[in-house]
Design a protein around this motif. Sequence first.
Motif, mmCIF file in Angstrom:
data_model
loop_
_atom_site.group_PDB
_atom_site.id
_atom_site.type_symbol
_atom_site.label_atom_id
_atom_site.label_comp_id
_atom_site.label_asym_id
_atom_site.label_seq_id
_atom_site.Cartn_x
_atom_site.Cartn_y
_atom_site.Cartn_z
ATOM 1 N N SER A 95 -2.657 -134.250 20.349
ATOM 2 C CA SER A 95 -1.788 -134.845 21.877
ATOM 3 C C SER A 95 -0.430 -134.412 21.545
ATOM 4 C CB SER A 95 -0.957 -136.432 20.754
ATOM 5 O OG SER A 95 -2.372 -137.242 21.016
ATOM 6 N N VAL A 96 -0.037 -134.168 22.777
ATOM 7 C CA VAL A 96 1.332 -133.240 23.078
ATOM 8 C C VAL A 96 1.623 -134.354 24.136
ATOM 9 C CG1 VAL A 96 2.348 -130.951 24.293
ATOM 10 C CG2 VAL A 96 -0.270 -131.130 23.381
ATOM 11 N N LYS A 97 3.164 -134.316 23.668
ATOM 12 C CA LYS A 97 3.955 -134.591 24.416
ATOM 13 C C LYS A 97 4.994 -134.164 25.631
ATOM 14 C CE LYS A 97 7.713 -138.426 23.750
ATOM 15 N NZ LYS A 97 8.555 -137.915 24.546
ATOM 16 N N GLU A 98 5.239 -134.222 27.072
ATOM 17 C CA GLU A 98 6.719 -133.364 26.980
ATOM 18 C C GLU A 98 7.359 -134.119 28.121
ATOM 19 O OE1 GLU A 98 7.582 -129.997 27.674
ATOM 20 O OE2 GLU A 98 6.495 -129.471 26.799
ATOM 21 N N LYS A 99 8.744 -135.001 28.112
ATOM 22 C CA LYS A 99 9.200 -135.697 28.489
ATOM 23 C C LYS A 99 8.476 -137.469 28.875
ATOM 24 C CE LYS A 99 12.643 -132.210 30.473
ATOM 25 N NZ LYS A 99 13.231 -132.215 31.428
ATOM 26 N N GLU A 100 8.833 -137.382 29.797
ATOM 27 C CA GLU A 100 7.774 -138.581 30.301
ATOM 28 C C GLU A 100 6.180 -138.928 29.804
ATOM 29 O OE1 GLU A 100 8.865 -138.064 34.168
ATOM 30 O OE2 GLU A 100 9.233 -137.099 31.543
ATOM 31 N N ILE B 69 1.981 -137.562 28.046
ATOM 32 C CA ILE B 69 1.399 -137.142 27.105
ATOM 33 C C ILE B 69 0.197 -136.911 26.920
ATOM 34 C CG2 ILE B 69 0.760 -139.678 26.326
ATOM 35 C CD1 ILE B 69 2.119 -138.621 23.552
ATOM 36 N N CYS B 70 -0.739 -135.815 27.204
ATOM 37 C CA CYS B 70 -1.828 -134.870 27.076
ATOM 38 C C CYS B 70 -2.385 -135.568 25.689
ATOM 39 C CB CYS B 70 -1.562 -133.855 27.395
ATOM 40 S SG CYS B 70 -3.581 -132.976 27.896
ATOM 41 N N HIS B 71 -3.751 -135.936 25.582
ATOM 42 C CA HIS B 71 -4.760 -136.326 24.174
ATOM 43 C C HIS B 71 -5.443 -135.572 24.664
ATOM 44 C CE1 HIS B 71 -1.708 -139.698 23.185
ATOM 45 N NE2 HIS B 71 -1.836 -140.259 24.662
ATOM 46 N N THR B 72 -6.222 -134.878 23.263
ATOM 47 C CA THR B 72 -7.068 -134.604 23.314
ATOM 48 C C THR B 72 -8.183 -134.439 22.117
ATOM 49 O OG1 THR B 72 -5.964 -132.518 24.374
ATOM 50 C CG2 THR B 72 -8.124 -131.641 24.057
ATOM 51 N N LEU B 73 -9.493 -134.833 22.563
ATOM 52 C CA LEU B 73 -11.019 -134.618 21.812
ATOM 53 C C LEU B 73 -11.142 -134.200 21.594
ATOM 54 C CD1 LEU B 73 -11.504 -138.609 20.261
ATOM 55 C CD2 LEU B 73 -13.597 -136.865 21.517
ATOM 56 N N VAL B 74 -12.124 -133.480 20.586
ATOM 57 C CA VAL B 74 -13.489 -133.182 20.604
ATOM 58 C C VAL B 74 -14.295 -133.396 20.071
ATOM 59 C CG1 VAL B 74 -14.322 -131.087 20.709
ATOM 60 C CG2 VAL B 74 -12.555 -131.064 22.058
ATOM 61 N N LYS B 75 -15.500 -133.493 19.711
ATOM 62 C CA LYS B 75 -16.172 -134.239 19.540
ATOM 63 C C LYS B 75 -16.706 -132.965 18.625
ATOM 64 C CE LYS B 75 -19.054 -138.093 19.871
ATOM 65 N NZ LYS B 75 -20.208 -138.956 20.391
ATOM 66 N N GLY C 16 -12.988 -134.553 25.607
ATOM 67 C CA GLY C 16 -12.077 -135.093 26.739
ATOM 68 C C GLY C 16 -10.974 -134.811 27.089
ATOM 69 N N VAL C 17 -10.582 -134.495 27.789
ATOM 70 C CA VAL C 17 -8.410 -134.858 27.756
ATOM 71 C C VAL C 17 -7.752 -135.736 28.800
ATOM 72 C CG1 VAL C 17 -6.585 -132.730 28.374
ATOM 73 C CG2 VAL C 17 -9.059 -132.513 27.479
ATOM 74 N N LEU C 18 -7.543 -136.924 27.774
ATOM 75 C CA LEU C 18 -6.517 -137.854 28.906
ATOM 76 C C LEU C 18 -4.775 -137.052 29.601
ATOM 77 C CD1 LEU C 18 -7.064 -141.810 29.320
ATOM 78 C CD2 LEU C 18 -5.023 -140.605 29.220
ATOM 79 N N ASP D 264 4.878 -131.456 20.195
ATOM 80 C CA ASP D 264 6.493 -131.808 21.153
ATOM 81 C C ASP D 264 6.932 -131.023 22.448
ATOM 82 O OD1 ASP D 264 7.610 -129.937 19.803
ATOM 83 O OD2 ASP D 264 9.185 -131.323 18.677
ATOM 84 N N THR D 265 6.056 -129.920 22.219
ATOM 85 C CA THR D 265 6.296 -129.242 23.837
ATOM 86 C C THR D 265 4.912 -128.923 23.388
ATOM 87 O OG1 THR D 265 7.063 -127.487 22.466
ATOM 88 C CG2 THR D 265 8.438 -128.788 23.016
ATOM 89 N N ILE D 266 4.326 -128.161 24.499
ATOM 90 C CA ILE D 266 3.495 -127.125 25.338
ATOM 91 C C ILE D 266 3.369 -126.480 24.254
ATOM 92 C CG2 ILE D 266 3.244 -126.231 27.548
ATOM 93 C CD1 ILE D 266 0.201 -127.743 26.839
ATOM 94 N N GLU D 267 4.820 -125.448 23.791
ATOM 95 C CA GLU D 267 5.288 -123.841 23.882
ATOM 96 C C GLU D 267 4.148 -124.138 22.303
ATOM 97 O OE1 GLU D 267 6.992 -126.106 25.828
ATOM 98 O OE2 GLU D 267 7.812 -124.006 27.089
ATOM 99 N N LYS D 268 5.043 -125.375 21.601
ATOM 100 C CA LYS D 268 3.887 -125.517 20.509
ATOM 101 C C LYS D 268 3.014 -125.962 20.254
ATOM 102 C CE LYS D 268 8.130 -126.625 18.518
ATOM 103 N NZ LYS D 268 8.481 -127.602 17.687
ATOM 104 N N VAL D 269 1.462 -125.242 20.992
ATOM 105 C CA VAL D 269 0.063 -125.002 21.205
ATOM 106 C C VAL D 269 0.494 -124.121 21.312
ATOM 107 C CG1 VAL D 269 -1.967 -126.828 22.058
ATOM 108 C CG2 VAL D 269 0.189 -127.861 22.033
#
Length: 208
Positions: free
Chosen positions: A70-75, A77-83, A89-91, A165-170
């Motif tokens: 999960s990546v949060k940026e301000k308001e 958030i992007c959740h990613t799950l790979v089985k 999926g990405v939400l 907490d930021t996309i850059e961390k990924v």
Amino acid sequence: QHYFIQSNLRIDMRILSLTIWNKEAEKAVELMSIHDVSQFGYFERSTITDFLKFSSQFMADRTAPGQRKSVKEKEYICHTLVKSDKIGGVLICDEEYPQRVAYSFILKSVDDFVKHHSRASWKNAPFSVVQEIKDQFDLYQDPKKADSISQIQGDLDDTKVILYDTIEKVLERGEKLDDIVAKSENLSLTSKQFYKTAKSTNSCCIIL
């Protein structure tokens, strides 16, 4: 520095995007997508959709089978799950949307997709939206209603969610977001120019 698309209209706990991905290769391949940008101004929607696609591809590429990120940026958030069987999926949603409900929806959507499209057919991707998943997408806009459904379906397993907490961390070592944006096939020339302009003025322009 973070670059977000901003809009005067904000609906709390809104799901903006759901995408399903084939992770059999190093680069994730989109199988299906739903984007809801109706809450934004008409002239913003195309660019916002571009960046939803970009962010979803970015996270799908960087999430390994068996992982949740999960990546949060301000308001937002992007959740990613790979089985473990290499479908995921990405939400992308409002940060206040409950994490457990979000991951339950991703898992249900992935399972429903497989019921309609066997693995042998994935070479024909991307597919049109599965109506059953679209109906669930609309239902899950209200997490209170969706939460009762997800509880009935059973709890998720205990796979740890890796939170950034930021996309850059990924980003992997040596990667630069500017380079990834420039090479992205999901962004139009207009959206890439929008990114450059916003960055140069230190304004907010990208979801994630």
